[in-house]
Design a protein around this motif. Structure first.
Motif, short mmCIF file in Angstrom:
data_model
loop_
_atom_site.label_atom_id
_atom_site.label_comp_id
_atom_site.label_asym_id
_atom_site.label_seq_id
_atom_site.Cartn_x
_atom_site.Cartn_y
_atom_site.Cartn_z
N GLY A 114 -5.35 -1.16 -12.03
CA GLY A 114 -4.53 -1.63 -10.91
C GLY A 114 -3.48 -0.62 -10.47
N LEU A 115 -3.71 0.66 -10.79
CA LEU A 115 -2.75 1.71 -10.41
C LEU A 115 -2.78 1.94 -8.90
CD1 LEU A 115 -0.81 4.07 -11.12
CD2 LEU A 115 -2.85 5.48 -11.49
N ARG A 116 -1.58 2.08 -8.33
CA ARG A 116 -1.45 2.42 -6.91
C ARG A 116 -0.63 3.69 -6.76
NH1 ARG A 116 0.38 -3.46 -4.72
NH2 ARG A 116 1.48 -3.37 -6.72
N ILE A 117 -0.92 4.43 -5.71
CA ILE A 117 -0.16 5.64 -5.37
C ILE A 117 0.67 5.34 -4.13
CG2 ILE A 117 -0.29 8.04 -4.59
CD1 ILE A 117 -2.88 8.32 -6.16
N LEU A 118 1.96 5.65 -4.21
CA LEU A 118 2.88 5.39 -3.09
C LEU A 118 3.34 6.73 -2.49
CD1 LEU A 118 4.51 3.31 -1.45
CD2 LEU A 118 6.35 3.58 -3.13
N PRO A 119 2.74 7.17 -1.37
CA PRO A 119 3.21 8.39 -0.72
C PRO A 119 4.58 8.18 -0.09
CG PRO A 119 0.95 7.87 -0.08
CD PRO A 119 1.52 6.65 -0.74
N MET A 120 5.45 9.16 -0.24
CA MET A 120 6.83 9.06 0.24
C MET A 120 7.20 10.32 1.00
SD MET A 120 10.34 9.01 -2.08
CE MET A 120 10.17 7.35 -2.68
N GLY A 121 7.91 10.15 2.12
CA GLY A 121 8.44 11.29 2.86
C GLY A 121 9.96 11.25 2.84
N ILE A 122 10.59 12.29 2.29
CA ILE A 122 12.04 12.39 2.26
C ILE A 122 12.48 13.37 3.34
CG2 ILE A 122 14.08 12.88 0.87
CD1 ILE A 122 12.49 12.32 -1.62
N THR B 167 19.44 4.36 14.72
CA THR B 167 19.21 4.39 13.29
C THR B 167 18.60 5.73 12.92
OG1 THR B 167 16.96 3.52 13.42
CG2 THR B 167 18.76 1.90 13.37
N LEU B 168 18.50 5.98 11.61
CA LEU B 168 17.86 7.22 11.16
C LEU B 168 16.38 7.21 11.52
CD1 LEU B 168 19.52 7.94 7.70
CD2 LEU B 168 20.21 8.68 9.98
N TYR B 169 15.77 6.02 11.58
CA TYR B 169 14.38 5.95 12.00
C TYR B 169 14.25 6.36 13.47
CZ TYR B 169 9.76 4.08 13.09
OH TYR B 169 8.46 3.95 13.50
N ASP B 170 15.23 6.00 14.31
CA ASP B 170 15.22 6.45 15.70
C ASP B 170 15.28 7.98 15.77
OD1 ASP B 170 15.20 3.87 16.82
OD2 ASP B 170 17.36 3.69 16.57
N VAL C 16 14.36 8.04 4.00
CA VAL C 16 13.21 7.94 3.10
C VAL C 16 12.17 7.05 3.76
CG1 VAL C 16 12.42 7.26 0.81
CG2 VAL C 16 14.71 8.22 1.10
N ASN C 17 10.99 7.60 4.02
CA ASN C 17 9.94 6.94 4.78
C ASN C 17 8.76 6.68 3.86
OD1 ASN C 17 8.74 5.85 7.01
ND2 ASN C 17 8.55 7.75 8.15
N LEU C 18 8.49 5.41 3.57
CA LEU C 18 7.48 5.03 2.59
C LEU C 18 6.19 4.59 3.26
CD1 LEU C 18 10.14 3.20 0.56
CD2 LEU C 18 8.72 4.97 -0.46
N LEU D 111 16.16 3.64 4.02
CA LEU D 111 14.77 3.52 3.60
C LEU D 111 14.00 2.68 4.61
CD1 LEU D 111 16.26 4.18 0.81
CD2 LEU D 111 14.34 2.99 -0.26
N ARG D 112 12.82 3.17 4.99
CA ARG D 112 11.94 2.38 5.84
C ARG D 112 10.86 1.76 4.95
NH1 ARG D 112 11.00 0.98 10.87
NH2 ARG D 112 8.88 0.74 11.67
N HIS D 113 10.67 0.47 5.06
CA HIS D 113 9.80 -0.31 4.19
C HIS D 113 10.27 -0.20 2.73
CE1 HIS D 113 7.13 -1.09 7.52
NE2 HIS D 113 6.89 0.20 7.69
N PRO D 114 11.53 -0.52 2.46
CA PRO D 114 12.04 -0.39 1.09
C PRO D 114 11.31 -1.27 0.08
CG PRO D 114 13.57 -1.66 2.44
CD PRO D 114 12.54 -1.09 3.37
N GLU D 115 10.68 -2.36 0.56
CA GLU D 115 9.96 -3.25 -0.36
C GLU D 115 8.80 -2.54 -1.05
OE1 GLU D 115 7.83 -3.37 3.51
OE2 GLU D 115 9.95 -3.47 2.92
N ARG D 116 8.27 -1.49 -0.41
CA ARG D 116 7.16 -0.77 -1.03
C ARG D 116 7.61 -0.02 -2.29
NH1 ARG D 116 4.66 1.56 4.71
NH2 ARG D 116 3.82 -0.46 5.41
#
Length: 455
Positions: free
Chosen positions: A162-170, A252-255, A184-186, A24-29
């Motif tokens: 306070g709703l937020r939308i989190l776009p995700m790319g798998i 890494t997978l991000y690379d 998983v790219n957040l 996961l990239r930016h898993p904190e999101r």
């Protein structure tokens, strides 16, 4: 909530076994507090929500097409997994659902109401705005349902929810293969309240604008190819020569994701500025892979021939490891062969759709390994009547099963390298020509990379 109390830990283990890497990239999101609406692409049916569910601490509710709820058994599974049915017009048009337009609208209003209530409690919902699942590196046009749900939930609270939308790319690297990778790219979350003024002027325009922003952020987190031919070219380059194009010492997978995105941009650049060279590289790459296929070789096996250092010492060391590890491999193979093979046999008979292969492998594998390991352990206890030996045997099963899987991969690699040596003795001119092809391809790809980055 059965999934989160009983099944989630089992699925976490199963996914860690099924995938070689789950990064996961930016898993904190993904751990942001609710209310939260996760919007993702949908290349791999039931696998996509599972990847998200095991990665977020807070429970997630899922919007799923209503046809999943028609079968009583599947409906019980979906409801235990916190799923909400959504009714799609294409299912009604195809006959999969028998509803009038008014009934369709009423059912979806009910589903929207459940979503609003869930957000009111600070919950998290996941939706797939493409509306369907197809295994390809594309992003199909997004439906406006996600935006309408988000805007409707906020409008009920005068945009103070306070709703937020989190776009995700798998991004799956090979979703049909066991022990493949998933990245998983957040994206940065979207604050829905920012669309309040636009919504008050025109709810439809606000939904369209929010959908476009979701699409834009998702596209930035995905590898998207335009055609099957472009996908094939990029896939061949990244899987065969990717290690020669990534500059970092630790891959890494991000690379790999960045490499794929750069390759796509480079292909489109050379299409405009040097289509002739691009065509030559495409033909050379195709011919190289055809020759590898005819010789029943892989690029990894051929690459070992060109590495520096003592091939004899490496071969001896590998041979010693294989000989010493053979008894442990046979032990793991005997204990795990049937539960390992049955899922692939079931998947092969159950479906021809690649989107369903991975979920079937995962679910059937969870069942077969659990049943076989429990039955085998019970038999050991029956014949030994010793809890010590029973516990030791049970612990040994997954450990030696993993070792057998790793050993089998190393053995196949060693056999392919031995085949390379044998072919060099029997068909030396042909193999030397293949090595020259490979060297020329690497040279041209590196030159193209340098030219593209220096443009």
């Amino acid at each position: 909530m059965l999934f989160y109390t009983v099944m989630k830990p089992l699925v976490q283990v199963a996914l860690r076994v099924f995938f070689r890497k789950l990064e996961l990239r930016h898993p904190e999101r993904l751990q942001l507090p609710g209310p939260l609406l996760v919007c993702s692409n949908h290349p791999n049916t039931l696998m996509d929500p599972l990847v998200a569910a095991v990665s977020r601490r807070q429970p997630i509710a899922f919007l799923a097409k209503s046809t999943f709820f028609k079968n009583p058994v599947l409906r019980a599974i979906m409801e235990s997994g916190n799923s909400i049915p959504i009714y799609r017009r294409q299912d009604v048009d195809s006959g999969a659902e028998v509803l009038t337009p008014a009934q369709l609208e009423a059912q979806n209003e009910k589903a929207f109401g459940r979503c609003y209530d869930y957000f009111d409690r600070g919950g998290t919902i996941m939706i797939f705005p493409e509306g369907t699942s197809v295994q390809e590196r594309r992003l199909r046009p997004l439906k406006t349902g996600a935006a309408r749900i988000a805007l409707g939930a906020e409008a009920r609270h005068d945009f103070r929810l306070g709703l937020r939308i989190l776009p995700m790319g798998i991004n799956y690297f090979d979703p049909r293969r066991f022990r493949s990778d998933v990245f998983v790219n957040l994206a940065e979350p979207i604050t829905v309240a920012e669309y309040a003024e636009q919504y008050r002027q025109s709810p439809e325009a606000a939904a369209d604008a929010l959908t476009e922003e979701i699409r834009r952020r998702m596209e930035q987190r995905l590898v998207i190819t335009r055609t099957d031919e472009e996908d094939e070219l990029v896939t061949q380059v990244e899987r065969t020569f990717g290690q020669h194009l990534i500059q970092d010492d630790e891959e890494t997978l991000y690379d790999n994701f960045q490499l794929s995105r750069t390759l796509l941009k480079a292909v489109r650049y050379f299409e405009q500025h040097n289509a002739g060279d691009l065509g030559e590289v495409r033909e050379q790459l195709h011919a190289y892979h055809q020759e590898l296929h005819r010789l029943r070789l892989t690029d990894d096996a051929l690459e070992s021939r060109s590495r520096t250092g003592s091939r004899l010492s490496r071969a001896l060391a590998a041979g010693v490891r294989l000989v010493l590890g053979a008894p442990l491999y046979l032990y793991g193979l005997i204990n795990s062969y049937l539960p390992y093979k049955i899922p692939s046999l079931v998947a092969g008979r159950a479906t021809k759709d690649v989107e369903f292969v991975a979920p079937i492998l995962l679910v059937v594998g969870m069942i077969t390994f659990t049943l076989f390991y429990l039955i085998q352990t019970a038999l050991v206890h029956h014949f030994t009547d010793s809890w010590l030996w029973t516990i030791l045997y049970f612990i040994s099963l997954p450990l030696t099963g993993f070792y057998a899987l790793s050993y089998a991969g190393n053995l196949r690699g060693r056999l392919r390298r031995l085949r390379v040596l044998r072919l060099f003795r029997q068909q030396r001119p042909r193999m030397e020509a293949l090595l020259r092809q490979r060297t020329e391809l690497i040279r041209r790809l590196r030159e193209a990379r340098t030219a593209y980055l220096a443009r």
